[in-house]
Design an enzyme around this catalytic site. Structure first.
Site, mmCIF file in Angstrom:
data_model
loop_
_atom_site.group_PDB
_atom_site.id
_atom_site.type_symbol
_atom_site.label_atom_id
_atom_site.label_comp_id
_atom_site.label_asym_id
_atom_site.label_seq_id
_atom_site.Cartn_x
_atom_site.Cartn_y
_atom_site.Cartn_z
ATOM 1 N N LYS A 59 74.275 56.188 106.323
ATOM 2 C CA LYS A 59 75.045 57.017 107.244
ATOM 3 C C LYS A 59 76.275 57.594 106.527
ATOM 4 C CE LYS A 59 78.132 55.737 110.292
ATOM 5 N NZ LYS A 59 79.288 56.111 110.915
ATOM 6 N N ASP B 170 74.589 57.975 113.743
ATOM 7 C CA ASP B 170 75.553 56.974 114.187
ATOM 8 C C ASP B 170 75.177 56.567 115.610
ATOM 9 O OD1 ASP B 170 76.359 59.008 115.839
ATOM 10 O OD2 ASP B 170 78.463 58.954 115.259
#
Ligand code: SF4
Length: 248
Positions: free
Chosen positions: A119, A137
């Site tokens: 991420k 996320d």
């Protein structure tokens, strides 16, 4: 589903033409550090913390040599400060020792840095290097599951399934738009369905408040009229006050 997904993306592009990363940064190193700090806290909190951090440690070399307790004290407001301090010192040392003090622009290199997962790597690639990336996320995962774009829970599988729906050129902005929508309207516990511009396209409409007046009260995210949480936006930042007459 694909057609509807692309329509949602187009609608979101109209609603959030100014979608962007909400972390303040001036270079790839600052974005990398800010993204590591943003775990389990708000971008606003990170933006309030990073000016002092980068004043004390402007480069990877400086941060690698930090006294841990001093660095911890500065980043304490972002939570989990001991673990985050370890990551920051570790990743700075790796940048210094393995990458000549520069943040690498490749996913394979980024994910090897301490505290950096896919991420974080995708945030840095997409926003500091212009390499298309999908950032999964908590907001992104929740919304794409509500929209039935995927049923996966694992972020890597989510990323792969969403990547198959959209052309690469859309990946970075799609990520921003979806996160913007999740922060502002399609909240985790109380989505503001009655105030949602894509309600007509959403299979989860009704999961939240549908009364328009009550739904409107759930929207309180934007700060001071600015579309976002950046405290030191660059001059071309959408929503920045116009420069005074005669400036520039
Ligand atoms: S209609 Fe409700 S669940 Fe669907 S995107 Fe909008 S706020 Fe989220």
């Amino acid at each position: 589903m694909v057609r509807r997904a692309r329509r949602i993306n187009r609608e979101l592009a109209e609603v959030y033409p100014y979608a962007h990363p909400e972390l303040d940064f001036r270079n790839p190193f600052e974005l990398l550090v800010a993204t590591v700090l943003s775990a389990q806290t708000t971008d606003l909190r990170v933006n309030q913390t990073t000016p002092a951090l980068f004043a004390a440690y402007p480069t990877p070399e400086d941060m690698a040599a930090a006294v841990p307790e001093k660095l911890e004290e500065i980043i304490r407001p972002t939570g989990f400060f001991r673990a985050k301090a370890r990551s920051l010192i570790g990743l700075s040392a790796a940048l210094r020792d393995d990458f000549g003090g520069e943040v690498p622009g490749r996913l394979a290199d980024l994910v090897k840095l301490p505290g950096v997962g896919r991420k974080t790597a995708n945030v840095v690639l997409g926003n500091a290097f212009g390499v298309p990336g999908i950032t999964v996320d908590t907001h992104f995962g929740r919304l794409v599951r509500r929209w039935k774009w995927t049923e996966q829970e694992d972020p890597e599988k989510v990323e792969a399934e969403i990547a198959a729906i959209f052309p690469k050129s859309e990946w970075t902005m799609l990520s921003h738009r979806v996160v913007f929508h999740g922060r502002r309207i399609c909240h985790s516990r109380k989505p503001a369905c009655g105030a949602c511009p894509i309600a007509g396209l959403c299979p989860a409409y009704g999961e939240g408040e549908t009364d328009p007046e009550k739904a409107k009260k759930l929207l309180k995210y934007e700060m001071g009229g600015r579309p976002g949480q950046r405290l030191s936006p660059p001059p071309d930042y959408p929503g920045s006050p116009a420069p005074p007459l005669g400036a520039g």
